[in-house]
Design a protein around this motif. Sequence first.
Motif, PDB file in Angstrom:
ATOM      1  N   TRP A 136       0.848  -1.173   0.000  1.00 10.33           N
ATOM      2  CA  TRP A 136       0.000   0.000   0.000  1.00 10.33           C
ATOM      3  C   TRP A 136       0.892   1.234   0.000  1.00 10.33           C
ATOM      4  O   TRP A 136       1.918   1.248   0.689  1.00 10.33           O
ATOM      5  CB  TRP A 136      -0.807   0.066   1.298  1.00 10.33           C
ATOM      6  CG  TRP A 136      -2.144  -0.554   1.238  1.00 10.33           C
ATOM      7  CD1 TRP A 136      -3.111  -0.331   0.311  1.00 10.33           C
ATOM      8  CD2 TRP A 136      -2.681  -1.477   2.175  1.00 10.33           C
ATOM      9  NE1 TRP A 136      -4.229  -1.076   0.625  1.00 10.33           N
ATOM     10  CE2 TRP A 136      -3.980  -1.769   1.760  1.00 10.33           C
ATOM     11  CE3 TRP A 136      -2.181  -2.078   3.327  1.00 10.33           C
ATOM     12  CZ2 TRP A 136      -4.801  -2.634   2.457  1.00 10.33           C
ATOM     13  CZ3 TRP A 136      -2.990  -2.938   4.019  1.00 10.33           C
ATOM     14  CH2 TRP A 136      -4.293  -3.228   3.586  1.00 10.33           C
ATOM     15  N   THR A 188     -12.388   1.919  -2.076  1.00 10.05           N
ATOM     16  CA  THR A 188     -13.678   1.345  -2.476  1.00 10.05           C
ATOM     17  C   THR A 188     -14.529   2.376  -3.207  1.00 10.05           C
ATOM     18  O   THR A 188     -15.152   2.064  -4.221  1.00 10.05           O
ATOM     19  CB  THR A 188     -14.405   0.777  -1.235  1.00 10.05           C
ATOM     20  OG1 THR A 188     -13.537  -0.184  -0.635  1.00 10.05           O
ATOM     21  CG2 THR A 188     -15.716   0.110  -1.599  1.00 10.05           C
ATOM     22  N   TRP A 232     -15.590   1.561  -6.872  1.00  7.64           N
ATOM     23  CA  TRP A 232     -16.993   1.182  -7.104  1.00  7.64           C
ATOM     24  C   TRP A 232     -17.965   2.358  -7.184  1.00  7.64           C
ATOM     25  O   TRP A 232     -19.131   2.166  -7.510  1.00  7.64           O
ATOM     26  CB  TRP A 232     -17.470   0.256  -5.971  1.00  7.64           C
ATOM     27  CG  TRP A 232     -16.671  -0.990  -5.834  1.00  7.64           C
ATOM     28  CD1 TRP A 232     -15.678  -1.222  -4.922  1.00  7.64           C
ATOM     29  CD2 TRP A 232     -16.767  -2.178  -6.629  1.00  7.64           C
ATOM     30  NE1 TRP A 232     -15.155  -2.479  -5.093  1.00  7.64           N
ATOM     31  CE2 TRP A 232     -15.810  -3.092  -6.145  1.00  7.64           C
ATOM     32  CE3 TRP A 232     -17.573  -2.554  -7.713  1.00  7.64           C
ATOM     33  CZ2 TRP A 232     -15.631  -4.351  -6.695  1.00  7.64           C
ATOM     34  CZ3 TRP A 232     -17.395  -3.813  -8.257  1.00  7.64           C
ATOM     35  CH2 TRP A 232     -16.432  -4.696  -7.747  1.00  7.64           C
ATOM     36  N   ARG A 280     -12.429 -10.114   0.509  1.00  8.75           N
ATOM     37  CA  ARG A 280     -11.328 -10.575  -0.336  1.00  8.75           C
ATOM     38  C   ARG A 280      -9.981 -10.072   0.193  1.00  8.75           C
ATOM     39  O   ARG A 280      -8.948 -10.681  -0.049  1.00  8.75           O
ATOM     40  CB  ARG A 280     -11.519 -10.089  -1.774  1.00  8.75           C
ATOM     41  CG  ARG A 280     -12.679 -10.728  -2.496  1.00  8.75           C
ATOM     42  CD  ARG A 280     -12.910 -10.057  -3.829  1.00  8.75           C
ATOM     43  NE  ARG A 280     -11.772 -10.090  -4.712  1.00  8.75           N
ATOM     44  CZ  ARG A 280     -11.465 -11.094  -5.511  1.00  8.75           C
ATOM     45  NH1 ARG A 280     -12.225 -12.165  -5.545  1.00  8.75           N
ATOM     46  NH2 ARG A 280     -10.413 -11.048  -6.297  1.00  8.75           N
ATOM     47  N   TYR A 337      -0.163 -11.852  -0.116  1.00 10.05           N
ATOM     48  CA  TYR A 337      -1.484 -11.348  -0.495  1.00 10.05           C
ATOM     49  C   TYR A 337      -2.519 -12.456  -0.446  1.00 10.05           C
ATOM     50  O   TYR A 337      -3.657 -12.247  -0.059  1.00 10.05           O
ATOM     51  CB  TYR A 337      -1.417 -10.748  -1.905  1.00 10.05           C
ATOM     52  CG  TYR A 337      -2.633  -9.902  -2.219  1.00 10.05           C
ATOM     53  CD1 TYR A 337      -2.822  -8.683  -1.580  1.00 10.05           C
ATOM     54  CD2 TYR A 337      -3.600 -10.324  -3.123  1.00 10.05           C
ATOM     55  CE1 TYR A 337      -3.931  -7.909  -1.835  1.00 10.05           C
ATOM     56  CE2 TYR A 337      -4.711  -9.544  -3.388  1.00 10.05           C
ATOM     57  CZ  TYR A 337      -4.871  -8.338  -2.736  1.00 10.05           C
ATOM     58  OH  TYR A 337      -5.968  -7.568  -2.982  1.00 10.05           O
ATOM     59  N   TYR A 369     -16.038  -5.837 -13.503  1.00  4.26           N
ATOM     60  CA  TYR A 369     -16.554  -6.337 -12.233  1.00  4.26           C
ATOM     61  C   TYR A 369     -18.058  -6.109 -12.126  1.00  4.26           C
ATOM     62  O   TYR A 369     -18.524  -5.001 -12.360  1.00  4.26           O
ATOM     63  CB  TYR A 369     -15.930  -5.566 -11.071  1.00  4.26           C
ATOM     64  CG  TYR A 369     -14.433  -5.596 -10.998  1.00  4.26           C
ATOM     65  CD1 TYR A 369     -13.780  -6.625 -10.322  1.00  4.26           C
ATOM     66  CD2 TYR A 369     -13.668  -4.591 -11.571  1.00  4.26           C
ATOM     67  CE1 TYR A 369     -12.403  -6.625 -10.224  1.00  4.26           C
ATOM     68  CE2 TYR A 369     -12.285  -4.597 -11.484  1.00  4.26           C
ATOM     69  CZ  TYR A 369     -11.665  -5.621 -10.812  1.00  4.26           C
ATOM     70  OH  TYR A 369     -10.302  -5.631 -10.712  1.00  4.26           O
ATOM     71  N   TYR A 407     -18.413 -12.581  -8.404  1.00  6.49           N
ATOM     72  CA  TYR A 407     -17.011 -12.182  -8.392  1.00  6.49           C
ATOM     73  C   TYR A 407     -16.208 -13.463  -8.217  1.00  6.49           C
ATOM     74  O   TYR A 407     -16.161 -14.001  -7.120  1.00  6.49           O
ATOM     75  CB  TYR A 407     -16.856 -11.268  -7.182  1.00  6.49           C
ATOM     76  CG  TYR A 407     -15.742 -10.276  -7.187  1.00  6.49           C
ATOM     77  CD1 TYR A 407     -14.453 -10.642  -7.503  1.00  6.49           C
ATOM     78  CD2 TYR A 407     -15.964  -8.950  -6.830  1.00  6.49           C
ATOM     79  CE1 TYR A 407     -13.438  -9.721  -7.469  1.00  6.49           C
ATOM     80  CE2 TYR A 407     -14.952  -8.023  -6.786  1.00  6.49           C
ATOM     81  CZ  TYR A 407     -13.685  -8.417  -7.104  1.00  6.49           C
ATOM     82  OH  TYR A 407     -12.677  -7.495  -7.043  1.00  6.49           O
TER      83      TYR A 407
END
Length: 374
Positions: free
Chosen positions: A86, A161, A165, A179, A190, A320, A355
């Motif tokens: 990150w 997010t 999205w 996830r 990961y 997605y 997904y």
Amino acid sequence: MKVTNLIVWAWISWIVLAQKLAESGEDVLIIERRKHIGWNCYDYYDENWILVHQYWPHIFHTNYEDVWKYVNKFTEFINYQHKVLWFIDWKFAPIPFNFESLYILISLEYAKEIEKTLLKYYSYNSRVSILELKEKAKEVWDNNLKFIANYVFEKIFKNYTIKQWWIKPEEIDLEVLKRVPILISKDWRYFQDKYQWMPKYWYTKMFETMLNNPRIKILLNTDYKEVINQIEYKKMFYTWPIDYFFNYKYWKLEYRKTLYKFEAVDKKEFQPVAVVNYPNDYEFTRITEFKHFYKNSPTYNIKKTVICKEYPWIWKIEAYPVLNEKNLTIFKKYKFEAKKLKNIYFIWRLAEYRYYNMDQAIKNVLDFFNSIYN
Ligand code: UDP
């Protein structure tokens, strides 16, 4: 034209199905709208012999023994443990959030306290979703737990997010956020799956090997609706979005679309690992540097690399399904219609509006094939 099995789209699930059907003696016609097979798993070598994934990074990981055994018939694999970082407050920290990230992002003394607090509520090596952690913090009235739950939510999940999205994390299906768990350990990987590998050569080659059977014919660059009236089939396996199949009669389902912007960089390495996520800065969500998947490649040491920035807000590729209440309600209506069709099967991410990871897609088809044909 007559064919026993008509497959719409050469995505991984249908490639597996085509392989299984052809192996069992049936003929198959695959109609693919794009100019290549493998759909978003498509990869190729660029002019510098760097292997590039044309859409987003695909890492093969699974706990399913049967899936692992199956894919090994078609390619050799090389070991690859996916590490993602990150970029937060100008620091790089491992994702999923773990004790290593904790000590990078928070001051030492407080990090020690937080570590103790997390271990008071969760056993070592457990995985918690961010929404669960927030709930727990409310339930137990512990200030340290509350701090870390808010910190992780605000710095890591909230803006990413919304960027990805266009909706708040609370509005998205819990499965999506699960996830990326929070790890109560120092595990920096990961994925925690037993098998984590990359195909020794490339995914597309693996698919070509799967489809290498004279019983399989492939029609590229064709939308199935342009030719469907000229084809007589016994069974159809469909993977284009389900709303398109039914001519959007119950309204259009939403899909998050992503632009992949590639850049060639004159450096041996651009970033320390294959993927870096940018939750709060810039308009892209993450940068992938493909070279890291194949550290032993002869081109790894050249002073050229390729990176890909993902911009979720630009129209480009239906990537997605947006799993919120409105879309799931519309989807249920299509599903009901689909169930009435006896010789047409809908599987996979866009047809099923789910997904899926690659291994789940393969697992579904192997189970589906066994249930129908054995
Ligand atoms: N997510 C986030 N911050 C991150 C990574 C993921 O908030 O740094 C959330 C986000 O909602 C994302 C979801 O977790 O869509 C699933 O992330 P994953 O990396 O699995 O997405 P994919 O690789 O499928 O795009």
